[in-house]
Each structure stands twice: as structure tokens, then as C-alpha cells.
Write an enzyme that holds these catalytic residues in place. Structure first.
Site, PDB file in Angstrom:
ATOM      1  N   LEU A  93       0.850  -1.185   0.000  1.00  0.00           N
ATOM      2  CA  LEU A  93       0.000   0.000   0.000  1.00  0.00           C
ATOM      3  C   LEU A  93       0.888   1.238   0.000  1.00  0.00           C
ATOM      4  CD1 LEU A  93      -2.689  -1.104   2.601  1.00  0.00           C
ATOM      5  CD2 LEU A  93      -2.800  -1.245   0.111  1.00  0.00           C
ATOM      6  N   GLY A 153       3.184  -5.496   8.105  1.00  0.00           N
ATOM      7  CA  GLY A 153       2.982  -4.098   7.742  1.00  0.00           C
ATOM      8  C   GLY A 153       1.889  -3.983   6.705  1.00  0.00           C
ATOM      9  N   ASP A 154       2.227  -3.418   5.578  1.00  0.00           N
ATOM     10  CA  ASP A 154       1.249  -3.214   4.503  1.00  0.00           C
ATOM     11  C   ASP A 154       1.614  -4.000   3.253  1.00  0.00           C
ATOM     12  OD1 ASP A 154       3.512  -1.640   4.078  1.00  0.00           O
ATOM     13  OD2 ASP A 154       2.415  -0.172   2.921  1.00  0.00           O
ATOM     14  N   GLU A 155       2.346  -5.100   3.438  1.00  0.00           N
ATOM     15  CA  GLU A 155       2.751  -5.932   2.309  1.00  0.00           C
ATOM     16  C   GLU A 155       1.952  -7.226   2.275  1.00  0.00           C
ATOM     17  OE1 GLU A 155       7.330  -4.818   1.240  1.00  0.00           O
ATOM     18  OE2 GLU A 155       6.970  -6.610   2.440  1.00  0.00           O
TER      19      GLU A 155
END
Length: 167
Positions: free
Chosen positions: A5, A46-48
């Protein structure tokens, strides 16, 4: 595929951890609506996210990546605020872009960072040129750090003793 993201840290820093969890769940919901039942998506941290698309052609992978970008790249309503988030996606194909899991992950991650460097909000496939560019960057960084590591720089003080300006 690898998906990240864009600007997620900014949202996290602004809205806090509770709201970034809500954003992650809403983004995951949109992502899952795009995928087939045979596909797998997993949050790596995280955002992965990692996405596995079994039995799919390169063309269909590109269409799926494009659809993921279109579906995720919109506003999310969080605490009565419209938060815009986009995504960058990196794709690679087995076995053409790597025959083992480590190579496939590294190549998809590299393609994702290329998507980010290309302006975010898009997807990129891994290519051999991308691999060469990554290798060139690593070599350049190593060569730039070598003089520091090996103390090859001449100090200004020692230069002053041997340098004489021309009058």
C-alpha cells in the site's frame, strides 16, 4: 505477486494504529473480491501482501494486477474521513522468473519497488533488465562505500600540505 500500500506510513502516522488496522482490513476485503477462489492472498507484515495465482497466464496475471490496482486505488471511509490509498504490485512468473521460492520472492519484490519508483498506483512485471539494473545499483553502492571502508579518502589537512595554489 507482491503488493504494497502506497503512503501507508503517512496514514499510520496521522490516524494511529487502530485506524491503520481498519484500513488494512478494508484493503484486504477489496483485494479478496478481485481474486479467484483458487488464488491465495497473505499479509506478510505491515502493509505488504503476497498473492499466489496458480494456473494463470502472463496476460491474465497482468489483468488481475490491473484490476487489483483499480479496486484498491480509491477512498476508504475511516472515522468519517475519506482516506485515499493506492497500491503498487510486482509480478513474476514461475518458472521463467525463478525456480525457487527465494528467487521468486526477491524478483516480485524488485518488480513492486519498480512500480513504486514508476509513480506508484501501478503494477510491473519482473524482467531480466530489472534484474540487471538491480545488480548494477548494488555494484555501484558497493563501489561508493569501498573508499570509506578502506579509508581511501585523503583528509583536507593532508591535502593542504601538498597542494599549492598557482599564482
Amino acid at each position: 505477486m507482491f503488493l504494497d500500500l502506497d503512503r501507508f506510513k503517512n496514514v499510520n502516522d496521522t490516524l494511529g494504529y487502530n485506524n491503520d488496522d481498519i484500513l488494512l482490513m478494508k484493503a484486504a476485503d477489496r483485494l479478496l473480491k478481485t481474486l479467484r477462489q483458487t488464488d491465495t492472498a497473505a499479509r506478510l507484515g505491515g502493509d505488504e501482501y503476497a498473492i499466489l495465482l496458480p494456473s494463470i497466464t502472463r496476460k491474465a496475471t497482468g489483468l488481475t494486477a490491473k484490476q487489483i490496482c483499480e479496486d484498491v486505488n480509491h477512498f476508504f471511509l475511516i472515522e468519517n474521513l475519506d482516506i485515499f490509498i493506492s497500491t503498487s504490485v510486482g509480478s513474476r512468473m514461475y518458472p521463467d522468473d525463478g525456480a525457487d521460492i527465494e528467487t521468486l520472492i526477491r524478483n516480485a519484490d524488485a518488480a513492486m519497488y519498480l512500480a513504486k519508483e514508476s509513480g506508484k498506483k501501478n503494477y510491473q512485471f519482473f524482467t531480466i533488465d530489472l534484474h540487471r539494473d538491480m545488480s548494477d545499483k548494488i555494484m555501484l553502492e558497493r563501489e561508493m562505500h569501498r573508499p570509506v571502508k578502506e579509508s581511501l579518502f585523503i583528509s583536507f589537512t593532508s591535502l593542504k600540505s601538498i597542494w599549492h595554489p598557482i599564482k
